[in-house]
Design an enzyme around this catalytic site. Sequence first.
Site, mmCIF file in Angstrom:
data_model
loop_
_atom_site.group_PDB
_atom_site.id
_atom_site.type_symbol
_atom_site.label_atom_id
_atom_site.label_comp_id
_atom_site.label_asym_id
_atom_site.label_seq_id
_atom_site.Cartn_x
_atom_site.Cartn_y
_atom_site.Cartn_z
ATOM 1 N N CYS A 88 50.442 -0.586 -59.613
ATOM 2 C CA CYS A 88 51.522 -1.471 -60.048
ATOM 3 C C CYS A 88 52.324 -1.934 -58.829
ATOM 4 O O CYS A 88 52.750 -1.121 -58.013
ATOM 5 C CB CYS A 88 52.419 -0.702 -61.007
ATOM 6 S SG CYS A 88 54.021 -1.448 -61.302
ATOM 7 N N GLU A 89 52.514 -3.232 -58.721
ATOM 8 C CA GLU A 89 53.239 -3.743 -57.559
ATOM 9 C C GLU A 89 54.741 -3.472 -57.630
ATOM 10 O O GLU A 89 55.435 -3.615 -56.645
ATOM 11 C CB GLU A 89 52.971 -5.229 -57.359
ATOM 12 C CG GLU A 89 53.546 -6.148 -58.401
ATOM 13 C CD GLU A 89 53.212 -7.604 -58.143
ATOM 14 O OE1 GLU A 89 54.062 -8.443 -58.462
ATOM 15 O OE2 GLU A 89 52.118 -7.913 -57.639
ATOM 16 N N HIS A 90 55.236 -3.074 -58.788
ATOM 17 C CA HIS A 90 56.675 -2.819 -58.918
ATOM 18 C C HIS A 90 57.065 -1.412 -58.478
ATOM 19 O O HIS A 90 58.164 -1.209 -57.963
ATOM 20 C CB HIS A 90 57.119 -3.050 -60.365
ATOM 21 C CG HIS A 90 56.852 -4.443 -60.835
ATOM 22 N ND1 HIS A 90 56.342 -4.733 -62.083
ATOM 23 C CD2 HIS A 90 56.989 -5.630 -60.207
ATOM 24 C CE1 HIS A 90 56.187 -6.030 -62.210
ATOM 25 N NE2 HIS A 90 56.573 -6.603 -61.090
ATOM 26 N N HIS A 91 56.192 -0.424 -58.723
ATOM 27 C CA HIS A 91 56.515 0.961 -58.368
ATOM 28 C C HIS A 91 55.460 1.611 -57.481
ATOM 29 O O HIS A 91 55.598 2.772 -57.103
ATOM 30 C CB HIS A 91 56.662 1.812 -59.637
ATOM 31 C CG HIS A 91 57.758 1.346 -60.536
ATOM 32 N ND1 HIS A 91 57.527 0.528 -61.621
ATOM 33 C CD2 HIS A 91 59.092 1.563 -60.501
ATOM 34 C CE1 HIS A 91 58.666 0.266 -62.219
ATOM 35 N NE2 HIS A 91 59.637 0.873 -61.574
ATOM 36 N N GLN A 129 49.105 -6.270 -64.706
ATOM 37 C CA GLN A 129 47.982 -6.426 -65.632
ATOM 38 C C GLN A 129 47.810 -7.866 -66.094
ATOM 39 O O GLN A 129 46.686 -8.344 -66.236
ATOM 40 C CB GLN A 129 48.165 -5.487 -66.829
ATOM 41 C CG GLN A 129 46.995 -5.510 -67.783
ATOM 42 C CD GLN A 129 47.124 -4.484 -68.879
ATOM 43 O OE1 GLN A 129 47.629 -3.384 -68.662
ATOM 44 N NE2 GLN A 129 46.683 -4.836 -70.071
ATOM 45 N N HIS A 157 49.871 2.602 -67.973
ATOM 46 C CA HIS A 157 50.667 2.445 -66.759
ATOM 47 C C HIS A 157 51.520 3.686 -66.524
ATOM 48 O O HIS A 157 52.391 4.003 -67.325
ATOM 49 C CB HIS A 157 51.579 1.207 -66.899
ATOM 50 C CG HIS A 157 50.816 -0.070 -67.017
ATOM 51 N ND1 HIS A 157 50.815 -1.026 -66.038
ATOM 52 C CD2 HIS A 157 50.013 -0.554 -68.006
ATOM 53 C CE1 HIS A 157 50.062 -2.046 -66.402
ATOM 54 N NE2 HIS A 157 49.558 -1.779 -67.597
ATOM 55 N N CYS A 159 53.823 4.020 -64.440
ATOM 56 C CA CYS A 159 55.237 3.671 -64.243
ATOM 57 C C CYS A 159 55.991 3.685 -65.572
ATOM 58 O O CYS A 159 57.214 3.792 -65.592
ATOM 59 C CB CYS A 159 55.378 2.315 -63.546
ATOM 60 S SG CYS A 159 54.633 0.939 -64.419
#
Length: 197
Positions: A88-91, A129, A157, A159
Amino acid sequence: MAGKKDYVNSVVSDNHAQIEYHIKQILSLIGEDVDREGLLETPARVARMYEEIFAGYDVDPRDVLGVTFDERHEELVIVKDIVYYSQCEHHMAPFFGKAHIGYIPSGKIAGLSKLARLVEAITRRLQVQERITSQIADIMDEVLSPNGVMVVVEGEHLCMCARGVKKPGSKTVTSAVRGEFRKSAALRSEFLSLLKQ
């Protein structure tokens, strides 16, 4: 990636020492003793792991489909249950699941293993995703020019499951439709019913 052609992220390979240094700093900043036995090789292991899990940056997903074949088959082709792992690019937390790809050829087909390689090339990078789903459909559409493409991606996910709302077992499902699949509810239903078999 799995199979004969294993890719690695060459930028990571070229920067092993820096990555190891920064991983060691992060371990220290979270309160770890970086000199304890269990962590001595961790920075090097993480750098080697990054070569593999971020290998998609060294691959043009369009090239992965490789040689196409002229074939008059114009009925639905599905490759389902393609397992993927991404970050995941956010976490920078892992997410994983299965991708299902269906297309209706218009004179060109790709080797079936190439569809799995396409999923690998797209997922082995920082991702979301929704983008994975659209990129698979768009590249299939661009390279093969089929009469239609439908992609469904399922993901779990970490996250969301292991932190934040902490809802383990919850799955996210995304879809992308192109061409005839966009126009025909019957085609979409056929694809979805075949996924359940």
